[in-house]
Design a protein around this motif. Structure first.
Motif, PDB file in Angstrom:
ATOM      1  N   SER A  82       0.856  -1.196   0.000  1.00  0.00           N
ATOM      2  CA  SER A  82       0.000   0.000   0.000  1.00  0.00           C
ATOM      3  C   SER A  82       0.887   1.240   0.000  1.00  0.00           C
ATOM      4  CB  SER A  82      -0.936  -0.001   1.210  1.00  0.00           C
ATOM      5  OG  SER A  82      -0.213  -0.234   2.401  1.00  0.00           O
ATOM      6  N   VAL A  83       0.592   2.159  -0.910  1.00  0.00           N
ATOM      7  CA  VAL A  83       1.423   3.347  -1.121  1.00  0.00           C
ATOM      8  C   VAL A  83       0.558   4.593  -0.973  1.00  0.00           C
ATOM      9  CG1 VAL A  83       3.001   4.496  -2.715  1.00  0.00           C
ATOM     10  CG2 VAL A  83       2.798   2.001  -2.760  1.00  0.00           C
ATOM     11  N   LEU A  84       1.085   5.577  -0.261  1.00  0.00           N
ATOM     12  CA  LEU A  84       0.407   6.875  -0.135  1.00  0.00           C
ATOM     13  C   LEU A  84       1.200   7.913  -0.923  1.00  0.00           C
ATOM     14  CD1 LEU A  84      -1.738   8.759   1.152  1.00  0.00           C
ATOM     15  CD2 LEU A  84      -0.118   9.124   3.031  1.00  0.00           C
ATOM     16  N   LEU A  85       0.532   8.560  -1.871  1.00  0.00           N
ATOM     17  CA  LEU A  85       1.117   9.691  -2.575  1.00  0.00           C
ATOM     18  C   LEU A  85       0.532  10.952  -1.958  1.00  0.00           C
ATOM     19  CD1 LEU A  85       0.947   7.237  -4.772  1.00  0.00           C
ATOM     20  CD2 LEU A  85       1.602   9.028  -6.378  1.00  0.00           C
ATOM     21  N   GLU A  86       1.352  11.682  -1.201  1.00  0.00           N
ATOM     22  CA  GLU A  86       0.844  12.872  -0.508  1.00  0.00           C
ATOM     23  C   GLU A  86       1.597  14.095  -1.006  1.00  0.00           C
ATOM     24  OE1 GLU A  86       2.488  14.845   1.859  1.00  0.00           O
ATOM     25  OE2 GLU A  86       4.376  13.731   1.764  1.00  0.00           O
ATOM     26  N   GLY A  87       0.921  15.223  -0.930  1.00  0.00           N
ATOM     27  CA  GLY A  87       1.520  16.479  -1.360  1.00  0.00           C
ATOM     28  C   GLY A  87       0.480  17.571  -1.378  1.00  0.00           C
ATOM     29  N   PRO A  88       0.904  18.804  -1.670  1.00  0.00           N
ATOM     30  CA  PRO A  88      -0.046  19.930  -1.666  1.00  0.00           C
ATOM     31  C   PRO A  88      -1.099  19.768  -2.759  1.00  0.00           C
ATOM     32  CG  PRO A  88       2.091  20.586  -2.538  1.00  0.00           C
ATOM     33  CD  PRO A  88       2.269  19.220  -1.995  1.00  0.00           C
TER      34      PRO A  88
ATOM     35  N   ASN B 232      -3.262  20.202  -6.111  1.00  0.00           N
ATOM     36  CA  ASN B 232      -2.923  20.504  -7.511  1.00  0.00           C
ATOM     37  C   ASN B 232      -1.483  20.131  -7.876  1.00  0.00           C
ATOM     38  OD1 ASN B 232      -5.506  21.659  -8.073  1.00  0.00           O
ATOM     39  ND2 ASN B 232      -4.845  23.526  -7.012  1.00  0.00           N
ATOM     40  N   SER B 233      -0.853  19.263  -7.102  1.00  0.00           N
ATOM     41  CA  SER B 233       0.525  18.887  -7.416  1.00  0.00           C
ATOM     42  C   SER B 233       0.602  17.691  -8.368  1.00  0.00           C
ATOM     43  CB  SER B 233       1.293  18.576  -6.126  1.00  0.00           C
ATOM     44  OG  SER B 233       0.659  17.520  -5.416  1.00  0.00           O
ATOM     45  N   GLY B 234      -0.560  17.157  -8.816  1.00  0.00           N
ATOM     46  CA  GLY B 234      -0.576  16.061  -9.786  1.00  0.00           C
ATOM     47  C   GLY B 234      -0.501  14.679  -9.172  1.00  0.00           C
ATOM     48  N   LYS B 235      -0.964  14.541  -7.943  1.00  0.00           N
ATOM     49  CA  LYS B 235      -0.894  13.241  -7.249  1.00  0.00           C
ATOM     50  C   LYS B 235      -1.755  12.185  -7.953  1.00  0.00           C
ATOM     51  CE  LYS B 235      -2.436  15.118  -3.509  1.00  0.00           C
ATOM     52  NZ  LYS B 235      -2.494  16.499  -4.013  1.00  0.00           N
TER      53      LYS B 235
ATOM     54  N   GLU C 258      -8.948  11.936   2.152  1.00  0.00           N
ATOM     55  CA  GLU C 258      -9.597  12.730   3.210  1.00  0.00           C
ATOM     56  C   GLU C 258     -11.035  13.095   2.838  1.00  0.00           C
ATOM     57  OE1 GLU C 258      -7.205  15.591   0.677  1.00  0.00           O
ATOM     58  OE2 GLU C 258      -6.909  13.651   1.617  1.00  0.00           O
ATOM     59  N   ARG C 259     -11.302  13.271   1.513  1.00  0.00           N
ATOM     60  CA  ARG C 259     -12.689  13.512   1.079  1.00  0.00           C
ATOM     61  C   ARG C 259     -13.531  12.254   1.288  1.00  0.00           C
ATOM     62  NH1 ARG C 259     -11.219  17.921   0.945  1.00  0.00           N
ATOM     63  NH2 ARG C 259     -12.368  17.733   2.885  1.00  0.00           N
ATOM     64  N   LEU C 260     -12.908  11.091   1.086  1.00  0.00           N
ATOM     65  CA  LEU C 260     -13.606   9.822   1.294  1.00  0.00           C
ATOM     66  C   LEU C 260     -14.013   9.667   2.758  1.00  0.00           C
ATOM     67  CD1 LEU C 260     -14.221   7.596  -0.788  1.00  0.00           C
ATOM     68  CD2 LEU C 260     -12.252   6.359   0.051  1.00  0.00           C
TER      69      LEU C 260
ATOM     70  N   SER D 146      -3.532  11.889  -1.124  1.00  0.00           N
ATOM     71  CA  SER D 146      -4.042  12.772  -0.064  1.00  0.00           C
ATOM     72  C   SER D 146      -3.295  14.099  -0.091  1.00  0.00           C
ATOM     73  CB  SER D 146      -3.872  12.119   1.306  1.00  0.00           C
ATOM     74  OG  SER D 146      -4.248  13.018   2.323  1.00  0.00           O
ATOM     75  N   SER D 147      -4.035  15.168   0.194  1.00  0.00           N
ATOM     76  CA  SER D 147      -3.429  16.502   0.331  1.00  0.00           C
ATOM     77  C   SER D 147      -3.298  16.895   1.797  1.00  0.00           C
ATOM     78  CB  SER D 147      -4.294  17.541  -0.402  1.00  0.00           C
ATOM     79  OG  SER D 147      -4.458  17.194  -1.747  1.00  0.00           O
ATOM     80  N   ARG D 148      -3.625  16.010   2.700  1.00  0.00           N
ATOM     81  CA  ARG D 148      -3.643  16.329   4.137  1.00  0.00           C
ATOM     82  C   ARG D 148      -2.872  15.273   4.916  1.00  0.00           C
ATOM     83  NH1 ARG D 148      -6.412  21.168   5.942  1.00  0.00           N
ATOM     84  NH2 ARG D 148      -7.856  21.751   4.286  1.00  0.00           N
ATOM     85  N   ARG D 149      -1.584  15.250   4.755  1.00  0.00           N
ATOM     86  CA  ARG D 149      -0.775  14.264   5.463  1.00  0.00           C
ATOM     87  C   ARG D 149      -0.917  14.419   6.972  1.00  0.00           C
ATOM     88  NH1 ARG D 149       5.392  12.230   4.558  1.00  0.00           N
ATOM     89  NH2 ARG D 149       5.581  11.140   6.560  1.00  0.00           N
TER      90      ARG D 149
END
Length: 755
Positions: free
Chosen positions: A547-553, A555-558, A615-617, A655-658
Motif C-alpha cells: 500500500s502506497v500513499l502519494l501525498e503532497g499539496p 494541484n501537485s498532480g498526485k 480525506e474527502r472519502l 491525499s493533500s492532508r498528510r
C-alpha cells in the motif's frame, strides 16, 4: 382310470379363471387324464419340451390344455396350437426330485402400480412354499405370484435351481447341491428372491438373494473430456473428491466405515464464471433423480408459513424414499440458484416478521437436523458468500465450498476452444485467428464475457455482409463468404466487451488528462520508486500486499501520478475508488461500496486499487474538525488486510492532508509514502512550458529572464490551467498575461523584477 397313459394330441386354450392363473399350473379336464397324474410334459416341436404341474377344472373342454398368458409366453404357445401331451413322473431316485433351493427374480407385474413399500422376503418365501409346494419348476419359467401383503401381483422368473444329490446322501457322503434345469419344489426348499435389474421394488429380509446389481452413481455415457467446463478442471476434481467419492462405493462399504455422504456444495464467485454451468453438469453426470432447480426468491411467499412449507416440499420425495429404502435410496439433487436470497444471516434482515430466519432454520433442519437425510445433495450458488448464514456453511451442511474464480490463461484457452469448436468444424473461422493470442489478451475475462466476445466478433463478421440502404439486404453469397477474422475479435475487444473485473483504463486516462509531464528529478525519482513498489507487489515471495500513499499539496498532480503508476503496473484488475462515486451515500453504504471494491480485487491474481483523495472519502472537514469514524475504521482494516493466498494487491492512495492522516493514525497502514512536491524551481516550470505548444522559444526565454532568482511554488495542475488560459490570449500579450496570473496565484513574487 389306471395304467400307463399314452401321448395325446391336444389343443392350447386360455385359462378359464384369474384364480387358476395364479396357480402357475396348466389346467385340464379330469376326463382326459388319470387321477394320479400331477405333472405333464408338453412337446411343441423337436427338442421343445416343457413340464407343467396340472390342475383339473370342468370349464376346460376335453382335448384342450388351458395355459395362462405367462405360461404361453414362456413356452411360445398360441391359442388352438396343436401340442403333444403326456404325463410326467419324477423319479424318486433321481437328483432332480428334491430341489433344495430356488432363486427367483422379482418385479412388479404391472409397472404402473409400483410402490416403495418394503417387501419382506422371509414372508414371501413362506407364502411361495404355501402356494407352490409340490409343483414343477424350470429355469427361465415365468410365474405370477400374489403376495398376500397388499394383493399386488408380482412377476417372477426362475433364475437358478439346485437339487440334492440323493445317491451321495444315501452312501453317507457329504454332497454339495448340484445345479439342475428342472425340479420339484418341496416344503423345505429354500427360496431366495432377487430384485430385477431395472425394478424399483424394495426387498428386505434374510431371504433376499445376492445384492441387486447396484446402478453406478456416475452416468455410464458421461464423457469427462467433453463436459464443456473450460478452465474449471481443478475445481471439478476437488468437488468430485469431496462430494462423490463416497457415493461411488457400495452402501455396505460406506456403512462399515460409518461414513456420511457430503450433503451440500456451495459454489461462489463472480458473476459469469460458470457456477450454474458447473451445477448443471453435476446434475447430468450423476445417475440420480431429476434435479430440482429452484431460484432462491421462488421460495419466499407472502403467506405466513408458506415459505417454510416450500422448503419442506423440496425435500419431501427424498424424505419418503429414505424411510423406505434406507441406504439403497437414490440420490436427490436440489440446486439453489442465488441461495443468498433465502439464506441471509439470521437477524440481518430488518422487520419483525422473521421470515428469512425461519426459512434458514427449516433448511438447516432438513439438511442436517434430528431427522437428517443421507440421500440428498444440495448445491447452492451465490456471488455473495459473505451474506449467507454461517450455520449453513459448517461441515454436515454446505461443507464443500468451492470458489469458482476468474479463469487463468489456460482456462480461457479452453473456454475459447469450446465456443469456437463449431465455427472451426464448419470452416467459418479465419486461419489468422490465434486462440492463444486471444487468451493472452483477455485477462480477467469471465467465461460469460469470453462467450460474449465470440458473439460480438460473429456480429461484426455478419455485419460486413449486410447492406443497410433504404432497406436491409443480406449478401446472397453470405453462406460462403461469412468468415470470422482476427480483426473482428480485436474490434470486439476494443469496442464491445469490457471485463467487469478488468482495468478501469478509461478512468485512468481521464485522470492523466494530457499525460504525466516529467518536469524534473522529483517526478522521475517518484516514478522509479513507484516501479520498485510495483515489482514488490508482483514478487512471488512478498507478502502479497503493498500500500502506497502519494501525498503532497493540492494541484501537485498526485492523482495523475497514481494513475500512471497503476497503468505502468499492467495489472489485469485496476479499480478506482473515488469520493465522486459516493456522493450522498450514508456512512454504512460508503463502507459497503469500499468493501466491494476490495472484495472484487481479491478475485484477481494481480490487482491494483486507486483510492483517490482519501480525506474527502473520510468526509473530513477542517471546521470542527469532522470526519466519518465508520469509514476510517473500514479503510484502516482493508488497507492492512492481506489478500487471499496466491493473490497480489497494490493499493495506491492520494491525499493533500498528510497531517490529518497522521492524527487519524493512518500512516502506519502504508508500506511506503511518496511525497509529490509543487514546482519550486524556475527550470522545472520552464520544462512544463516546453512540453506545451503555447509558447515559442522566444517567449520561453523572456519568461525565463523574468523568473530567474524568484521563489516559485505552484502545483503542476494549476500551472497547466494557467497555460490553457494563456492559450486563449493574443500572442503579443501571452507572456505578460501568464506572468501576471502567476503573481495573482501567489506562485511568484514579481515585485523586484517589475521595477
Amino acid at each position: 382310470m389306471s395304467g400307463v397313459q399314452p401321448v395325446q394330441h391336444m389343443k392350447v386354450s386360455r385359462c378359464p379363471t384369474d384364480e387358476l392363473t395364479l396357480t402357475n399350473c396348466a389346467v385340464v379336464n379330469r376326463a382326459d387324464f388319470l387321477d394320479d397324474v400331477r405333472h405333464v410334459e408338453v412337446t411343441t416341436g423337436p427338442s421343445q419340451h416343457f413340464v407343467f404341474s396340472i390342475k383339473f377344472h370342468s370349464d376346460v373342454p376335453r382335448g384342450t390344455v388351458a395355459f395362462s398368458l405367462l405360461q404361453r409366453k414362456w413356452a411360445t404357445l398360441s391359442i388352438n396350437q396343436d401340442i403333444e401331451v403326456k404325463p410326467y413322473n419324477f423319479d424318486p431316485s433321481s437328483s432332480n426330485e428334491c430341489l433344495c433351493s430356488i432363486v427367483l427374480e422379482v418385479d412388479f407385474m404391472q409397472k404402473k402400480t409400483t410402490t416403495l413399500d418394503p417387501y419382506d422376503t422371509d414372508l414371501m418365501a413362506k407364502e411361495f412354499l404355501f402356494q407352490f409346494s409340490g409343483q414343477a419348476f424350470t429355469v427361465g419359467q415365468l410365474l405370477a405370484f400374489s403376495f398376500s401383503k397388499d394383493k399386488r401381483t408380482l412377476g417372477l422368473v426362475v433364475k437358478s435351481l439346485e437339487a440334492a444329490d440323493l445317491n451321495a446322501i444315501k452312501s453317507g457322503q457329504t454332497a454339495k447341491p448340484k445345479k439342475t434345469r428342472m425340479g420339484r419344489c418341496l416344503g423345505d426348499t429354500m427360496i431366495q428372491f432377487e430384485k430385477a435389474e431395472t425394478s424399483s421394488i424394495n426387498l428386505v429380509g434374510k431371504s433376499k438373494g445376492k445384492l441387486a446389481p447396484r446402478q453406478s452413481i456416475i452416468n455410464p455415457e458421461w464423457n469427462f473430456q467433453q463436459m464443456g467446463i473450460g478452465g474449471l478442471d481443478k475445481e471439478f476434481n476437488a468437488i468430485f473428491r469431496r462430494a462423490f467419492a463416497s457415493r461411488v462405493f457400495p452402501p455396505e462399504v460406506v456403512e462399515q466405515l460409518g461414513c456420511k455422504h457430503v450433503k451440500g456444495i456451495l459454489l461462489y464467485g463472480p458473476p459469469g464464471t460458470g457456477k450454474t454451468l458447473m451445477a448443471r453438469q453435476i446434475g447430468k453426470m450423476l445417475n440420480a433423480r431429476e434435479p430440482k432447480i429452484v431460484n432462491g426468491p421462488q421460495i419466499l411467499d407472502k403467506y405466513v408459513g408458506e415459505s417454510e412449507a416450500n422448503v419442506r416440499r423440496l425435500f419431501a420425495d427424498a424424505e419418503e424414499e429414505e424411510k423406505r429404502l434406507g441406504p439403497n435410496s437414490g440420490l436427490h439433487i436440489i440446486i439453489f440458484d442465488e441461495i443468498d436470497a433465502i439464506c441471509k444471516s439470521r437477524g440481518s434482515v430488518a422487520g419483525n416478521t422473521g421470515v428469512h430466519d425461519t426459512v434458514v432454520n427449516q433448511l438447516l433442519a432438513k439438511i442436517d437436523g434430528v431427522e437428517q437425510l443421507n440421500n440428498i445433495l444440495v448445491i447452492g450458488m451465490t456471488n455473495r458468500r459473505d451474506m449467507i448464514d454461517e450455520a449453513l456453511l459448517r461441515p454436515g451442511r454446505l461443507e464443500v465450498q468451492m470458489e469458482i474464480g476468474l479463469p487463468n490463461e489456460e482456462g480461457r484457452l479452453q473456454i475459447l476452444n469450446i465456443h469456437l469448436s463449431r465455427m472451426k468444424e464448419h470452416k467459418k473461422l479465419n486461419q489468422d485467428v490465434d486462440t492463444k493470442e486471444l487468451a493472452t489478451r483477455t485477462k480477467n475475462f469471465s467465461g460469460a464475457e469470453l462467450e460474449g466476445l465470440v458473439r460480438a466478433a460473429q456480429s461484426t463478421a455478419m455485419n460486413r455482409l449486410i447492406k443497410a440502404a433504404s432497406k436491409v439486404e443480406v449478401d446472397p453469397e453470405a453462406m460462403e463468404k461469412l468468415n470470422v477474422t482476427r480483426e473482428d475479435f480485436l474490434h470486439a475487444l476494443e469496442h464491445d466487451i469490457k471485463p467487469a473485473f478488468g482495468s478501469s483504463s478509461e478512468l485512468l486516462e481521464h485522470f492523466m488528462g494530457r499525460g504525466v509531464i516529467n518536469w524534473g528529478t522529483p517526478v522521475s525519482s517518484l516514478l522509479e520508486d513507484g516501479m520498485l513498489l510495483i515489482q514488490q507487489a508482483r514478487a512471488t515471495d512478498a507478502s502479497g500486499l503493498v500500500s502506497v500513499l502519494l501525498e503532497g499539496p493540492p494541484n501537485s498532480g498526485k492523482t495523475a501520478l497514481a494513475a500512471q503508476l497503476a497503468k505502468n503496473s499492467e495489472f489485469p484488475f485496476v479499480k478506482v475508488c473515488t469520493p465522486e462515486d459516493m456522493v450522498g451515500f450514508t456512512e454504512s453504504s460508503k463502507c459497503l461500496q469500499i468493501r466491494k471494491v476490495f472484495d472484487d480485487a481479491y478475485r484477481s491474481q494481480l490487482s491494483c486499487i486507486l483510492v483517490d483523495n482519501i480525506e474527502r472519502l473520510l468526509d473530513y472537514g477542517p471546521i470542527g474538525p469532522r470526519y466519518s469514524n465508520l469509514t476510517l475504521q473500514a479503510l484502516l482494516v482493508l488497507l492492512k488486510k492481506e489478500p487471499p493466498r496466491g493473490r497480489k494487491l497494490l493499493i495506491l492512495c492520494t491525499s493533500s492532508r498528510r497531517q490529518v492522516l497522521e492524527e487519524m493514525e493512518m500512516m502506519s497502514a502504508f508500506t511506503a509514502v511518496l511525497h509529490v512536491p509543487n514546482i519550486s524551481k524556475p527550470e522545472h516550470l520552464l520544462a512544463v512550458l516546453e512540453e506545451s505548444d503555447v509558447f515559442d522559444k522566444k517567449d520561453i526565454a523572456k519568461i525565463s529572464r523574468k523568473i530567474q532568482g524568484q521563489r516559485l511554488f505552484i502545483g503542476v495542475k494549476k500551472l497547466l490551467a494557467l497555460i490553457d488560459m494563456a492559450r486563449q490570449t493574443e500572442e503579443e500579450y501571452r507572456v505578460i498575461k501568464f506572468l501576471s496570473k502567476l503573481e495573482e496565484e501567489g506562485a511568484l513574487d514579481m515585485g523586484s523584477t517589475m521595477k
